[in-house]
Scaffold this motif. Structure first.
Motif, mmCIF file in Angstrom:
data_model
loop_
_atom_site.group_PDB
_atom_site.id
_atom_site.type_symbol
_atom_site.label_atom_id
_atom_site.label_comp_id
_atom_site.label_asym_id
_atom_site.label_seq_id
_atom_site.Cartn_x
_atom_site.Cartn_y
_atom_site.Cartn_z
ATOM 1 N N ASP B 86 0.877 -1.172 0.000
ATOM 2 C CA ASP B 86 0.000 0.000 0.000
ATOM 3 C C ASP B 86 0.915 1.223 0.000
ATOM 4 O O ASP B 86 1.506 1.574 1.021
ATOM 5 N N TRP B 87 1.020 1.859 -1.169
ATOM 6 C CA TRP B 87 1.941 2.989 -1.296
ATOM 7 C C TRP B 87 1.523 4.163 -0.411
ATOM 8 O O TRP B 87 2.342 5.027 -0.105
ATOM 9 N N ASP B 88 0.269 4.219 -0.022
ATOM 10 C CA ASP B 88 -0.168 5.324 0.841
ATOM 11 C C ASP B 88 0.289 5.151 2.284
ATOM 12 O O ASP B 88 0.240 6.092 3.076
ATOM 13 N N LYS B 89 0.706 3.922 2.635
ATOM 14 C CA LYS B 89 1.175 3.680 4.007
ATOM 15 C C LYS B 89 2.695 3.545 4.091
ATOM 16 O O LYS B 89 3.256 3.609 5.187
ATOM 17 N N CYS B 90 3.335 3.320 2.958
ATOM 18 C CA CYS B 90 4.783 3.069 2.969
ATOM 19 C C CYS B 90 5.527 4.338 3.371
ATOM 20 O O CYS B 90 5.276 5.418 2.837
ATOM 21 N N ILE B 91 6.464 4.185 4.327
ATOM 22 C CA ILE B 91 7.245 5.353 4.772
ATOM 23 C C ILE B 91 8.642 5.364 4.157
ATOM 24 O O ILE B 91 9.453 6.236 4.460
ATOM 25 N N GLY B 92 8.934 4.372 3.330
ATOM 26 C CA GLY B 92 10.240 4.344 2.661
ATOM 27 C C GLY B 92 11.400 4.038 3.587
ATOM 28 O O GLY B 92 12.513 4.532 3.376
ATOM 29 N N CYS B 93 11.159 3.191 4.599
ATOM 30 C CA CYS B 93 12.258 2.836 5.516
ATOM 31 C C CYS B 93 13.176 1.775 4.912
ATOM 32 O O CYS B 93 14.293 1.579 5.382
ATOM 33 N N LYS B 94 12.688 1.051 3.917
ATOM 34 C CA LYS B 94 13.462 0.060 3.161
ATOM 35 C C LYS B 94 13.823 -1.194 3.963
ATOM 36 O O LYS B 94 14.680 -1.956 3.538
ATOM 37 N N TYR B 95 13.172 -1.376 5.090
ATOM 38 C CA TYR B 95 13.446 -2.593 5.866
ATOM 39 C C TYR B 95 13.011 -3.837 5.079
ATOM 40 O O TYR B 95 13.637 -4.893 5.158
ATOM 41 N N CYS B 96 11.947 -3.700 4.288
ATOM 42 C CA CYS B 96 11.478 -4.837 3.479
ATOM 43 C C CYS B 96 12.533 -5.230 2.448
ATOM 44 O O CYS B 96 12.706 -6.416 2.140
ATOM 45 N N MET B 97 13.247 -4.239 1.916
ATOM 46 C CA MET B 97 14.303 -4.535 0.936
ATOM 47 C C MET B 97 15.453 -5.281 1.611
ATOM 48 O O MET B 97 16.116 -6.114 1.000
ATOM 49 N N ILE B 98 15.683 -4.958 2.870
ATOM 50 C CA ILE B 98 16.707 -5.654 3.648
ATOM 51 C C ILE B 98 16.264 -7.092 3.926
ATOM 52 O O ILE B 98 17.062 -8.030 3.865
ATOM 53 N N ALA B 99 14.981 -7.253 4.241
ATOM 54 C CA ALA B 99 14.496 -8.560 4.720
ATOM 55 C C ALA B 99 14.141 -9.527 3.600
ATOM 56 O O ALA B 99 13.988 -10.718 3.853
ATOM 57 N N CYS B 100 13.986 -9.043 2.373
ATOM 58 C CA CYS B 100 13.623 -9.939 1.266
ATOM 59 C C CYS B 100 14.858 -10.741 0.832
ATOM 60 O O CYS B 100 15.854 -10.162 0.414
#
Lengths: 375, 252
Positions: B86-100
């Motif tokens: 949900d792009w309206d909730k994403c804060i751009g912390c990029k933790y998901c990019m780290i965890a994938c």
């Protein structure tokens, strides 16, 4: 409340001016670059290092805040009265270092203001990052309350002690959660491990002690001008405890390195690159050199600066090193990703250090940070 | 409710990258930020090196670590098994990019891969990262579909704007069926050697389920516990593709 006798404050004024200059320069350059180019002003990338130097800054300063709270708690929670002369200074500095870390992180986030409503309204309870944010935010409130209490002379009331204890617990949980944010990442072996929170808290205590010793040295012109209680603390218990902590931490860093070099697990090959870098050996020289200075109780300010420098390198190697082994990217991506922070990223480092030291110097000038309880 | 999943037959895949190109067009992707990528590996040494390739979309995991680390629940899993942002909730912390574990997430506010910077040539309106000359009709930030806004993370959404409109109870979204072709993800629809299959993993009679069963489908980095819903099948011969066991093709 008793106020100790300070020196002429020349060093404090110099730090204040340097901090102010650093703040203006770093904010000016960082904002210009970020407003004109967005986050492309960073050298981070989806194919490489997603968390760059601004996150290193955040981890360094957030953990320093945890460490300073630990140092303050020696007197205020655990009742060792000899440590009272630096307690107020540590509480104040734990607040400003946390603000310094938050400032760097806020400029790294894609939507820092969205975070203010999106996290409380949609909290992901299994996310370490979420709990880390909650604990640091709660600490910020408790830390301010505790500082106001002791600033008004209330050091020992039951409420004041309870706030202090709660602040200590939330700081330990926050630092531990920050460790878990990395330690839970099984897909990144460089970070993975259930002892990472402990490693973070241990190293936090070292950087906290380093900042405590440094600003105490800077607050007085020389050891001779220090009040007797401060001098006693700085000649005995503080450097001894600091050396003990640092010695254990050096051993832990050594073991982490050897395990990293020894293991064949995919992803740990980054340790070869870390150890091959001169920065690793500079870190080792700084920390080991500081350890011996502390053992001899000499040049405490220099030892503190060496520890701060050494641990900044350690945080950099940890945060960046964990991302250097590429994920599934194919042959066109090098074996290890090359990353060098951009000017804008370095400006955020300068910004964080400037906030920390400017905040401390202002506190020293305006808030009687040398105060301690009379009894 | 279906549990959508994909099967990629490595024996059929020719590494032509038509899937990547179709995905780029369908999802308005910038160069270097392909939701769907084909990775190339050089194996062996001179004089007999071989070129291998490996198609890699988002795995839409059953236990997505990207979702679990997201502090705002911007990354979520739909009832039909698709991992979306949900792009309206994403804060751009990029933790998901780290965890994938698969490296399939993209933050667009970065230095451009090629010059001139496409984002400067086709400047985006408002918060959108760019304004592509060809645009899909859909812009659905709640499902991470359309042109990526600035300051958020994006990823493959299994062409959610298509598959979410498929008739309920459909076991397979087969591009050769004229009645279903509009609901088929772009990478599956365009695959010339028909190496990709898309269907309901919970339906034992779907083609994807049968392929996984008959050809012993495997999942990438299964040891991470993420349990991908993208499976790879292969004939197992020396000439056919295989699922890489490590993240990089060689050690440093």
């Amino acid at each position: 409340m008793a106020t100790q006798t300070q020196g002429s404050g020349g060093a404090v004024s110099a730090v204040l001016m340097a901090g102010l200059a650093g703040l203006v320069v770093s904010l000016g350059i960082a904002f210009f670059n970020l407003l004109s180019g967005g986050h492309s002003a960073f050298n981070t990338g989806s194919d490489g290092v997603s968390w760059g130097l601004p996150v290193v800054n955040y981890v360094f300063f957030a953990l320093t805040s945890t460490g300073l709270t630990l140092v303050a708690s020696v007197a205020m929670t655990f009742g060792n009265k000899a440590w009272y002369p630096i307690a107020k200074r540590c509480v104040w500095l734990s607040l400003v270092t946390l603000v310094a870390g938050f400032a760097s992180l806020a400029l790294e986030l894609g939507h820092p203001f969205r975070m203010l409503w999106a996290i409380p309204l949609n909290a992901q309870l299994v996310s370490p990052l979420n709990w880390m944010g909650i604990f640091y935010a709660v600490f910020l409130v408790l830390g301010i309350l505790k500082f106001l209490r002791i600033h008004n002379g209330d050091w020992n009331s039951s409420t004041s002690k309870q706030i202090g204890l709660a602040a200590l617990v939330t700081e330990l949980l926050a630092g531990g959660m920050l460790g878990m944010a990395f330690g839970a990442m099984a897909m990144r072996p460089m970070w993975y491990g259930n002892l990472v929170p402990l490693y973070f808290i241990l190293t936090a205590a070292c950087t906290g002690a380093a900042f405590a010793v440094l600003v105490t040295c800077l607050s007085y012109d020389s050891e001779e001008t220090m009040p007797a209680q401060v001098r006693t603390l700085m000649r005995g218990p503080l450097p001894t405890a600091f050396a003990g902590l640092l010695g254990i931490t050096i051993l832990v860093i050594g073991y982490r390195t050897v395990i990293g070099l020894w293991s064949n697990a995919d992803g740990l090959q980054v340790w070869d690159a870390i150890v091959a870098s001169p920065w690793y050996w500079i870190e080792a020289a700084l920390l080991i050199g500081a350890f011996f200075l502390l053992l001899q109780r000499k040049a405490l300010a220099l030892a503190s600066v060496m520890v701060i420098g050494g641990f900044f390198i350690d945080r950099y190697d940890f945060v960046i090193g964990g991302q250097l082994a590429p994920l599934f990217k194919g042959s066109w991506v090098p074996d290890l990703i090359a990353y060098t922070p951009s000017t804008t990223e370095w400006m955020l480092t300068l910004l964080a250090f400037s906030i920390a030291f400017l905040g401390w110097a202002l506190g020293e000038k305006l808030l009687k940070l040398d105060a301690a309880p009379q009894d | 409710m279906a549990k959508w999943g994909m099967v990629i037959d490595l024996e059929k895949c020719t590494g032509c990258q038509a899937c990547s190109t179709a995905c780029q067009m369908e999802n308005n992707r910038l160069p270097g930020e392909n939701y769907q990528d084909v990775l190339y590996y050089t194996e062996g040494r001179q004089p007999t090196p071989t070129l291998k390739w490996f198609p890699r979309p988002c795995m839409h995991c059953e236990e997505p670590s990207c979702m679990h680390v997201c502090p705002t629940k911007a990354t979520y899993k739909t009832e039909d098994g698709v991992v979306l942002i949900d792009w309206d909730k994403c804060i751009g912390c990029k933790y998901c990019m780290i965890a994938c574990p698969y490296g399939v997430r993209f933050y667009t506010d970065e230095k451009p891969l090629i010059e001139p910077n496409i984002k400067q040539v086709f400047k985006g309106d408002g918060d959108l990262s760019w304004n592509p000359p060809y645009k899909g009709p859909q812009q659905d930030p709640k499902h991470g579909v359309g042109i990526q806004p600035n300051g958020v993370v994006s990823k493959c959404n299994f062409c959610y704007h298509k598959i979410s409109k498929a008739p309920k109870g459909t076991p397979d979204l087969d591009e050769s069926n004229p009645e279903l072709v509009e609901y088929v993800p772009a990478c599956v629809r365009t695959c010339a050697p028909k190496a990709r299959y898309f269907g309901d993993l919970d339906n034992p009679n779907s083609q994807v389920s049968r392929l996984i069963s008959d050809k012993q489908g495997t999942r990438l980095l299964d040891h991470t516990g993420n349990k991908p819903q993208v499976y790879y099948v292969s004939g197992g011969g020396a000439a056919s593709g295989a699922v890489p066991g490590t993240r990089s093709n060689k050690k440093a």
